[in-house]
Design a protein around this motif. Sequence first.
Motif, PDB file in Angstrom:
ATOM      1  N   GLY A 120       0.835  -1.191   0.000  1.00  0.00           N
ATOM      2  CA  GLY A 120       0.000   0.000   0.000  1.00  0.00           C
ATOM      3  C   GLY A 120       0.869   1.239   0.000  1.00  0.00           C
ATOM      4  N   SER A 121       0.628   2.156  -0.957  1.00  0.00           N
ATOM      5  CA  SER A 121       1.473   3.354  -1.070  1.00  0.00           C
ATOM      6  C   SER A 121       0.710   4.620  -0.738  1.00  0.00           C
ATOM      7  CB  SER A 121       2.048   3.459  -2.485  1.00  0.00           C
ATOM      8  OG  SER A 121       1.022   3.696  -3.439  1.00  0.00           O
ATOM      9  N   GLY A 122      -0.390   4.495   0.032  1.00  0.00           N
ATOM     10  CA  GLY A 122      -1.059   5.678   0.547  1.00  0.00           C
ATOM     11  C   GLY A 122      -0.283   6.239   1.731  1.00  0.00           C
ATOM     12  N   PRO A 123      -0.841   7.227   2.423  1.00  0.00           N
ATOM     13  CA  PRO A 123      -0.113   7.841   3.535  1.00  0.00           C
ATOM     14  C   PRO A 123       0.365   6.838   4.585  1.00  0.00           C
ATOM     15  CG  PRO A 123      -1.960   9.218   2.930  1.00  0.00           C
ATOM     16  CD  PRO A 123      -2.083   7.959   2.111  1.00  0.00           C
ATOM     17  N   SER A 124      -0.464   5.864   4.968  1.00  0.00           N
ATOM     18  CA  SER A 124      -0.034   4.928   6.009  1.00  0.00           C
ATOM     19  C   SER A 124       1.152   4.104   5.539  1.00  0.00           C
ATOM     20  CB  SER A 124      -1.191   4.013   6.432  1.00  0.00           C
ATOM     21  OG  SER A 124      -1.626   3.198   5.368  1.00  0.00           O
ATOM     22  N   GLY A 125       1.137   3.663   4.272  1.00  0.00           N
ATOM     23  CA  GLY A 125       2.250   2.889   3.747  1.00  0.00           C
ATOM     24  C   GLY A 125       3.519   3.708   3.618  1.00  0.00           C
ATOM     25  N   VAL A 126       3.395   4.935   3.116  1.00  0.00           N
ATOM     26  CA  VAL A 126       4.571   5.788   2.929  1.00  0.00           C
ATOM     27  C   VAL A 126       5.154   6.196   4.281  1.00  0.00           C
ATOM     28  CG1 VAL A 126       5.411   7.973   1.993  1.00  0.00           C
ATOM     29  CG2 VAL A 126       3.805   6.592   0.673  1.00  0.00           C
ATOM     30  N   TYR A 127       4.290   6.520   5.251  1.00  0.00           N
ATOM     31  CA  TYR A 127       4.804   6.879   6.570  1.00  0.00           C
ATOM     32  C   TYR A 127       5.478   5.686   7.234  1.00  0.00           C
ATOM     33  CZ  TYR A 127       2.053  11.199   6.214  1.00  0.00           C
ATOM     34  OH  TYR A 127       1.532  12.401   5.820  1.00  0.00           O
ATOM     35  N   TRP A 183      -5.767   2.120   8.145  1.00  0.00           N
ATOM     36  CA  TRP A 183      -7.171   1.787   8.383  1.00  0.00           C
ATOM     37  C   TRP A 183      -7.413   0.294   8.547  1.00  0.00           C
ATOM     38  CZ3 TRP A 183     -10.491   5.341   4.667  1.00  0.00           C
ATOM     39  CH2 TRP A 183     -10.503   6.629   5.200  1.00  0.00           C
ATOM     40  N   ILE A 184      -6.651  -0.551   7.874  1.00  0.00           N
ATOM     41  CA  ILE A 184      -6.859  -1.996   8.023  1.00  0.00           C
ATOM     42  C   ILE A 184      -6.442  -2.442   9.423  1.00  0.00           C
ATOM     43  CG2 ILE A 184      -4.591  -2.779   7.228  1.00  0.00           C
ATOM     44  CD1 ILE A 184      -8.075  -4.282   6.356  1.00  0.00           C
ATOM     45  N   LYS A 185      -5.702  -1.583  10.116  1.00  0.00           N
ATOM     46  CA  LYS A 185      -5.278  -1.871  11.495  1.00  0.00           C
ATOM     47  C   LYS A 185      -6.267  -1.307  12.509  1.00  0.00           C
ATOM     48  CE  LYS A 185      -1.643  -0.326  14.729  1.00  0.00           C
ATOM     49  NZ  LYS A 185      -0.408   0.503  14.829  1.00  0.00           N
ATOM     50  N   ARG A 186      -6.650  -0.031  12.331  1.00  0.00           N
ATOM     51  CA  ARG A 186      -7.431   0.640  13.378  1.00  0.00           C
ATOM     52  C   ARG A 186      -8.863   0.968  12.960  1.00  0.00           C
ATOM     53  NH1 ARG A 186      -4.394   4.743  10.956  1.00  0.00           N
ATOM     54  NH2 ARG A 186      -5.601   6.640  10.483  1.00  0.00           N
ATOM     55  N   GLY A 187      -9.216   0.699  11.691  1.00  0.00           N
ATOM     56  CA  GLY A 187     -10.524   1.098  11.184  1.00  0.00           C
ATOM     57  C   GLY A 187     -10.441   2.471  10.544  1.00  0.00           C
ATOM     58  N   PRO A 188     -11.489   2.851   9.770  1.00  0.00           N
ATOM     59  CA  PRO A 188     -11.449   4.118   9.026  1.00  0.00           C
ATOM     60  C   PRO A 188     -11.710   5.325   9.908  1.00  0.00           C
ATOM     61  CG  PRO A 188     -13.524   2.991   8.621  1.00  0.00           C
ATOM     62  CD  PRO A 188     -12.701   2.066   9.471  1.00  0.00           C
ATOM     63  N   THR A 189     -10.726   5.666  10.723  1.00  0.00           N
ATOM     64  CA  THR A 189     -10.867   6.802  11.633  1.00  0.00           C
ATOM     65  C   THR A 189      -9.656   7.712  11.501  1.00  0.00           C
ATOM     66  OG1 THR A 189      -9.764   5.611  13.436  1.00  0.00           O
ATOM     67  CG2 THR A 189     -12.161   5.404  13.285  1.00  0.00           C
ATOM     68  N   GLY A 190      -9.841   8.956  11.910  1.00  0.00           N
ATOM     69  CA  GLY A 190      -8.743   9.906  11.917  1.00  0.00           C
ATOM     70  C   GLY A 190      -8.552  10.590  10.575  1.00  0.00           C
ATOM     71  N   ASN A 204      -2.095   8.745  10.491  1.00  0.00           N
ATOM     72  CA  ASN A 204      -1.340   7.576  10.056  1.00  0.00           C
ATOM     73  C   ASN A 204       0.115   7.610  10.531  1.00  0.00           C
ATOM     74  OD1 ASN A 204      -3.290   6.062   8.267  1.00  0.00           O
ATOM     75  ND2 ASN A 204      -3.394   8.087   7.332  1.00  0.00           N
ATOM     76  N   ARG A 205       0.623   8.781  10.884  1.00  0.00           N
ATOM     77  CA  ARG A 205       2.011   8.847  11.341  1.00  0.00           C
ATOM     78  C   ARG A 205       2.203   8.087  12.653  1.00  0.00           C
ATOM     79  NH1 ARG A 205       5.548  12.122   8.838  1.00  0.00           N
ATOM     80  NH2 ARG A 205       4.776  13.748   7.435  1.00  0.00           N
ATOM     81  N   THR A 209       3.542   0.534  14.768  1.00  0.00           N
ATOM     82  CA  THR A 209       3.791  -0.719  14.062  1.00  0.00           C
ATOM     83  C   THR A 209       5.281  -0.919  13.813  1.00  0.00           C
ATOM     84  OG1 THR A 209       1.616  -0.740  13.002  1.00  0.00           O
ATOM     85  CG2 THR A 209       3.376  -1.963  11.902  1.00  0.00           C
ATOM     86  N   VAL A 210       5.974   0.124  13.398  1.00  0.00           N
ATOM     87  CA  VAL A 210       7.408   0.008  13.130  1.00  0.00           C
ATOM     88  C   VAL A 210       8.169  -0.309  14.415  1.00  0.00           C
ATOM     89  CG1 VAL A 210       9.460   1.310  12.436  1.00  0.00           C
ATOM     90  CG2 VAL A 210       7.389   1.415  11.052  1.00  0.00           C
ATOM     91  N   ALA A 211       7.747   0.266  15.524  1.00  0.00           N
ATOM     92  CA  ALA A 211       8.400  -0.053  16.800  1.00  0.00           C
ATOM     93  C   ALA A 211       8.278  -1.539  17.116  1.00  0.00           C
ATOM     94  CB  ALA A 211       7.799   0.789  17.925  1.00  0.00           C
ATOM     95  N   SER A 212       7.104  -2.116  16.852  1.00  0.00           N
ATOM     96  CA  SER A 212       6.927  -3.553  17.074  1.00  0.00           C
ATOM     97  C   SER A 212       7.821  -4.358  16.141  1.00  0.00           C
ATOM     98  CB  SER A 212       5.458  -3.941  16.849  1.00  0.00           C
ATOM     99  OG  SER A 212       4.613  -3.334  17.799  1.00  0.00           O
TER     100      SER A 212
END
Length: 460
Positions: free
Chosen positions: A8-15, A368-375, A380-381, A387-390
């Motif tokens: 995924g190359s949207g904001p969540s993927g790029v961040y 969103w696939i992690k937390r649902g379509p919120t925010g 996404n940052r 996730t990266v910390a994990s």
Amino acid sequence: MLRVAVVGSGPSGVYTAQCLVQQSRVPDVRVDVLDRLPCPYGLVRYGVAPDHEKIKSLQNSLRTVLEHERITFLGNVQVGGDGLPPDRLSELYHAVVYCVGAATDRGLGVPGEDLPGSHSATEFVSWYSAHPDSAADDFALQARSVVVIGVGNVAVDVARILARSAEELRPTDVPHPTLGALAGSRVREVHMAGRRGPSQARFTTKELRELGGLPGARVVVDPAELALDPAYASAGTPTDSPAPLPAVARRNIEVLRGWAEADVPAAGPDPVRTIHLRFFLRPVELLERDGRVAGVRFARTVPDGGGGIKDTGTYEEIDAQLVLRAVGYRGLPLPGLPFDPAHGTVPHLAGRVLRDGVPSPGEYVAGWIKRGPTGVIGSNRSCAKETVASLLDDAPLLEGRPAAPDPVAAMRAWGLRPVEWDGWQSIERAEAALGRSLGRGPVKIPDWDGLLEAAHSGRR
């Protein structure tokens, strides 16, 4: 070296990719950002309204990340379905982070929802954003009355695009066929309806105010509907709650109050279209005439005193030849990954995918696939950082897993034909050339064949 695939190359993927290459705990991380589409940026390219140039300019920041020397963009790579199976993908990388968003819309669950002329706002947004999956459809713009169900920012975007003239949208990247359809639009009335009151609407004040600044439209608000909301009458604090009203809701109410109390409805000179903002209306049925949608039957609601609503037993019908629902997004299951159908998300623990309640080594989620379509986009940052910390905590284990020395070669051997960064740049050049040929700025290529031809040959 730690090889990570971000799907995924949207904001969540790029961040997520940005966090991986900027951290110092594991110094040599290589990230491949995969996307099903040949173009990057996700909803920033295919979800932000074309007349919101400031938000769309976020692409420049995302571009900088994707041009990092340790990040590789790979478009036209589908994971799951007819594409690369997730278990095969996990053999190519030490870790995979899925940032696939919420790919579908929520339904209304009412009779008549499947009638011709009834669509999701997602479909309409994809159409005016030139998403290559969008079916050719003029969305019945010969209709004179449209009902938009929902009172969030997507609903406001849809109403605003319907109320704008084609000339206002000509400087944007709206695809040319869509611009032509909008130029021939006969829409005169746009009704945006929500089942709750204005204090519970999800749009932001900036988006709301834009409706009052459209040169060819006026905004009409019924003061009697606003008065049903306790927050409206009490000027900021609901009478049935000790908690103060959130600042956004308070500002929204003041904007609506100004329109409702104006002697003349908010309008530009000689308005062509009217936007009706309606509240406390719950859709119960889409009406039919001659095999198509002909209107919406609403149940009138009122506050129940406990933060919810209740039906009054009265109904109202609004004529409409086009109905667009904008009541939220929902994630879809990805074959090979666990899925929580109740929430439309992948089960996880701080971003680690859970299989039967146990973290699955090397599999992660963000967005969103992690937390649902919120925010908002910026949300996404922090989501990516968690996730990266994990993932970094798991790095000692992950580095011992096998990974392909050349994942792109392995994908090609599988039969895929990835579009790399130079292919995306060819698409950009082709869209700029297409716009010049039409006397416009860059214009999006709206179809798969055109995008892939441009990516692989540099020509439209």
